[in-house]
Scaffold this motif. Sequence first.
Motif, PDB file in Angstrom:
ATOM      1  N   ASP A 189       0.870  -1.173   0.000  1.00  0.00           N
ATOM      2  CA  ASP A 189       0.000   0.000   0.000  1.00  0.00           C
ATOM      3  C   ASP A 189       0.910   1.227   0.000  1.00  0.00           C
ATOM      4  O   ASP A 189       1.372   1.680   1.050  1.00  0.00           O
ATOM      5  N   LEU A 190       1.192   1.745  -1.170  1.00  0.00           N
ATOM      6  CA  LEU A 190       2.179   2.814  -1.305  1.00  0.00           C
ATOM      7  C   LEU A 190       1.730   4.103  -0.617  1.00  0.00           C
ATOM      8  O   LEU A 190       2.566   4.858  -0.117  1.00  0.00           O
ATOM      9  N   GLU A 191       0.448   4.337  -0.573  1.00  0.00           N
ATOM     10  CA  GLU A 191      -0.040   5.534   0.111  1.00  0.00           C
ATOM     11  C   GLU A 191       0.208   5.437   1.609  1.00  0.00           C
ATOM     12  O   GLU A 191       0.664   6.397   2.244  1.00  0.00           O
ATOM     13  N   GLN A 192      -0.069   4.273   2.180  1.00  0.00           N
ATOM     14  CA  GLN A 192       0.158   4.082   3.614  1.00  0.00           C
ATOM     15  C   GLN A 192       1.650   4.130   3.960  1.00  0.00           C
ATOM     16  O   GLN A 192       2.033   4.617   5.022  1.00  0.00           O
ATOM     17  N   LEU A 193       2.489   3.657   3.048  1.00  0.00           N
ATOM     18  CA  LEU A 193       3.935   3.684   3.286  1.00  0.00           C
ATOM     19  C   LEU A 193       4.506   5.094   3.172  1.00  0.00           C
ATOM     20  O   LEU A 193       5.633   5.331   3.603  1.00  0.00           O
ATOM     21  N   GLY A 194       3.737   6.024   2.592  1.00  0.00           N
ATOM     22  CA  GLY A 194       4.164   7.419   2.554  1.00  0.00           C
ATOM     23  C   GLY A 194       4.811   7.868   1.260  1.00  0.00           C
ATOM     24  O   GLY A 194       5.495   8.899   1.248  1.00  0.00           O
ATOM     25  N   PHE A 195       4.609   7.141   0.168  1.00  0.00           N
ATOM     26  CA  PHE A 195       5.222   7.534  -1.100  1.00  0.00           C
ATOM     27  C   PHE A 195       4.522   8.755  -1.680  1.00  0.00           C
ATOM     28  O   PHE A 195       3.290   8.844  -1.690  1.00  0.00           O
ATOM     29  N   ASP A 196       5.330   9.679  -2.159  1.00  0.00           N
ATOM     30  CA  ASP A 196       4.813  10.880  -2.800  1.00  0.00           C
ATOM     31  C   ASP A 196       4.110  10.499  -4.109  1.00  0.00           C
ATOM     32  O   ASP A 196       4.561   9.613  -4.835  1.00  0.00           O
ATOM     33  N   ALA A 216      16.059  10.307 -10.015  1.00  0.00           N
ATOM     34  CA  ALA A 216      16.803  10.812  -8.858  1.00  0.00           C
ATOM     35  C   ALA A 216      15.879  11.526  -7.878  1.00  0.00           C
ATOM     36  O   ALA A 216      16.007  11.358  -6.659  1.00  0.00           O
ATOM     37  N   ASP A 217      14.934  12.319  -8.387  1.00  0.00           N
ATOM     38  CA  ASP A 217      14.007  13.049  -7.510  1.00  0.00           C
ATOM     39  C   ASP A 217      13.133  12.084  -6.707  1.00  0.00           C
ATOM     40  O   ASP A 217      12.809  12.344  -5.554  1.00  0.00           O
ATOM     41  N   PHE A 218      12.756  10.972  -7.320  1.00  0.00           N
ATOM     42  CA  PHE A 218      11.933   9.986  -6.605  1.00  0.00           C
ATOM     43  C   PHE A 218      12.670   9.432  -5.397  1.00  0.00           C
ATOM     44  O   PHE A 218      12.095   9.292  -4.318  1.00  0.00           O
ATOM     45  N   ARG A 219      13.954   9.134  -5.564  1.00  0.00           N
ATOM     46  CA  ARG A 219      14.746   8.617  -4.437  1.00  0.00           C
ATOM     47  C   ARG A 219      14.955   9.698  -3.377  1.00  0.00           C
ATOM     48  O   ARG A 219      14.896   9.424  -2.180  1.00  0.00           O
ATOM     49  N   ARG A 220      15.186  10.929  -3.821  1.00  0.00           N
ATOM     50  CA  ARG A 220      15.420  12.027  -2.876  1.00  0.00           C
ATOM     51  C   ARG A 220      14.172  12.352  -2.064  1.00  0.00           C
ATOM     52  O   ARG A 220      14.258  12.624  -0.864  1.00  0.00           O
ATOM     53  N   ASP A 221      12.984  12.296  -2.688  1.00  0.00           N
ATOM     54  CA  ASP A 221      11.756  12.764  -2.041  1.00  0.00           C
ATOM     55  C   ASP A 221      11.040  11.697  -1.218  1.00  0.00           C
ATOM     56  O   ASP A 221      10.032  12.001  -0.575  1.00  0.00           O
ATOM     57  N   ASN A 222      11.517  10.450  -1.246  1.00  0.00           N
ATOM     58  CA  ASN A 222      10.783   9.367  -0.575  1.00  0.00           C
ATOM     59  C   ASN A 222      11.658   8.592   0.398  1.00  0.00           C
ATOM     60  O   ASN A 222      11.530   7.376   0.528  1.00  0.00           O
ATOM     61  N   SER A 223      12.518   9.306   1.108  1.00  0.00           N
ATOM     62  CA  SER A 223      13.449   8.645   2.024  1.00  0.00           C
ATOM     63  C   SER A 223      12.714   7.808   3.078  1.00  0.00           C
ATOM     64  O   SER A 223      13.003   6.623   3.260  1.00  0.00           O
ATOM     65  N   ALA A 224      11.775   8.427   3.782  1.00  0.00           N
ATOM     66  CA  ALA A 224      11.055   7.709   4.841  1.00  0.00           C
ATOM     67  C   ALA A 224      10.257   6.541   4.283  1.00  0.00           C
ATOM     68  O   ALA A 224      10.131   5.489   4.923  1.00  0.00           O
TER      69      ALA A 224
END
Length: 474
Positions: free
Chosen positions: A40-47, A107-115
Amino acid sequence: MRYIQGEDRSQGTLFPVSLDELIPEDHLVRVIEAYISLLDLEQLGFDKAVPKATGRPSYHPADLLKLYLYGYFQQVRSSRRLEAECQRNVEVMWLLGRLAPDFKTIADFRRDNSAAFVATCRAFVSFCRGAGLIGGDLIAIDGSKFQAVASNRKHITPKKLQRREAVLDKRIAHYLAQLDEADRGEQEQAIDRSAVQTALETLRVKKANNQTCQALMQAQGLVQHVVGEADAQKMRTPSGSRIAYNVQSAVDAKHCLIVHHEVTQEGADNRLLEPMAQATQAVLEQAKLNVTADAGYSNGAQFQACEDAGITPFVPPNRAINTKGGEEQFFDRTLFNYSEESDSYECPNGKTLTLKALNKGDRVYHASISDCGTCALKSRCTKAERRYVTRHAHESAFERMEQRMKANPDMMINRRSIVEHPFGNLKQWAFGNARFLLRQLKGTRTEMALAIQAYNLKRTINVLGVPKLMELMG
């Protein structure tokens, strides 16, 4: 003799081969596809897990997550190299449905979704627990240094700054002396005054910046600083001192899966046993836990804290021994018997050492001068007027630890077989003996979460096989 011939590149086919036909049924990308579909990507906190109603459509985070998992599995961590894989690699084409995002999007995806990456790593551990792959009977904890982006040249200390200031002072004095000689007419050749003045101004600016750095470090109480990557620290590694991070891992004994990890700034491990053990205990949701670590984690306060939390540690106590005086070897403190009732020690000659003082929590005991003065064993005990013995503030925890280690002589052999294998794989297989690509704790934690997620997935495939793992995911 004829050779094996390939197909004619210009030959057309009535039924072109589909991407799905090119990927075997037990291939890694099919496992990645099945696993990501469970999340569940929304619950995991993905932008951007929930698409916007207006504007240009974005890439689905599931596709970019698949790309990164595959990349770390194949030792491809660079966003530019991942962009190239999307355009040439059939496996990635199958995984992403021929999508080809550019390197900045990747690169932006990796930078913005650390948590979110860290949460995904924990989600896979939860899946492994549900599948019975994690026993929880014994956890081995260890740490390893991973090199940061910043180089040693970016490392500064107050002493380095002072030495640099002294060098600048000498250079400034040299140019000033040149000007003085020119004014007195002692120069054999005319000098370019404007060039000398420009050089002087540059050196004075450097000196002012240097003094500002010294003042800031003193005001903040810093003993070291890495320019451009303040979270990194200079640490001792097997190959010498490096700008690095100390990565901690807690590995389950059943199948050597990493159940918890942390990227820290600690140069040594002796304050990390209890934090790592308690975090692992929370992940496993167990009231009791057995953990083992090497002698680098020896710390009486940590032993006691673990026991108070229901954690039983197995760590070789690392204790200082009595120093030698020339060729003499004085009696070690272990030869003195402690009485808890009287809070005193008895020396090898039967004399009593009573409590003298408290020193930062430690208890200091001493014998009487008269007893030591008439003692026949004094030459083997001390050169001072009387013998002193210090009892650690958590001496009882050390003693219990020694008893546990004597009762489990194979524990250190088991520790090595459990925890050193994953770190070896991470460094050689996932990182390729290279440094982090991202800066600061946020970036390094993102990278390590991806690498450990890939390691755990690979380990699970090796244990279960692809068909069984796909069945569990289905």
